[in-house]
Motif scaffolding. Structure first.
Motif, short mmCIF file in Angstrom:
data_model
loop_
_atom_site.label_atom_id
_atom_site.label_comp_id
_atom_site.label_asym_id
_atom_site.label_seq_id
_atom_site.Cartn_x
_atom_site.Cartn_y
_atom_site.Cartn_z
N ILE A 170 -21.87 58.42 10.47
CA ILE A 170 -23.04 57.61 10.17
C ILE A 170 -23.63 57.10 11.48
CG2 ILE A 170 -23.97 55.62 8.96
CD1 ILE A 170 -22.95 57.79 7.09
N GLY A 171 -24.87 57.42 11.70
CA GLY A 171 -25.55 56.98 12.91
C GLY A 171 -26.49 55.82 12.63
N TRP A 172 -26.68 55.01 13.64
CA TRP A 172 -27.68 53.94 13.60
C TRP A 172 -28.72 54.22 14.68
CZ3 TRP A 172 -28.52 50.15 10.12
CH2 TRP A 172 -27.48 49.81 9.25
N PHE A 173 -29.97 54.14 14.31
CA PHE A 173 -31.09 54.34 15.22
C PHE A 173 -32.08 53.20 15.06
CE2 PHE A 173 -29.20 58.43 14.62
CZ PHE A 173 -29.40 59.13 15.80
N ARG A 174 -32.95 53.06 16.03
CA ARG A 174 -34.00 52.05 15.93
C ARG A 174 -35.27 52.58 16.56
NH1 ARG A 174 -31.54 47.51 20.13
NH2 ARG A 174 -31.93 48.67 22.08
#
Length: 128
Positions: free
Chosen positions: A34-38
């Motif tokens: 699971i990746g988090w991006f902004r």
């Protein structure tokens, strides 16, 4: 069908904390990276963090390491991003992401194209 839903965003003062949640459905979330991006207005989407299948390891970019922590919930139906010591530069829409065949973050997790499933995003605003 696969669905990811982010929540927990809001307005916080510099130095404050916020915990974002990514709830998954339609797939076994524990088995996928699971990746988090902004993404801030006018800027490209950038990687924030990634957690491997299960809870074996997590990765961070230099700008967030030491301040942000990604983890999986005990029920294993959600992934969290704990954000501490927030700065105005952290202001952005935050997204969680997954992919049907990506089980480990590997060396390319910072590439958004490595992920095919995305949530709708949650707004984080850091301002005094």
């Amino acid at each position: 069908q696969v669905q990811l839903v982010e929540s927990g965003g809001g307005l916080v003062q510099p130095g404050g904390s916020l915990r974002l949640s990514c709830a998954g459905s339609g797939f076994t979330m524990d088995y996928h990276a699971i990746g988090w991006f902004r993404q801030a207005p006018g800027l490209e989407r950038e990687a924030v963090a990634c957690i491997n299948t299960g809870d074996t390891h997590a990765y961070y970019v230099a700008s967030t390491e030491g301040r942000f922590t990604v983890s999986r919930g005990n029920a294993k139906n959600a992934v969290y991003l704990q954000m501490n010591s927030l700065k105005p530069d952290d202001t952005a829409v935050y997204y969680c992401a997954a992919d049907s065949v990506k089980f480990y973050c590997g060396t390319s997790w910072v590439d958004a194209s490595d992920f095919s499933y995305w949530g709708q995003g949650t707004q984080v605003t850091v301002s005094s």
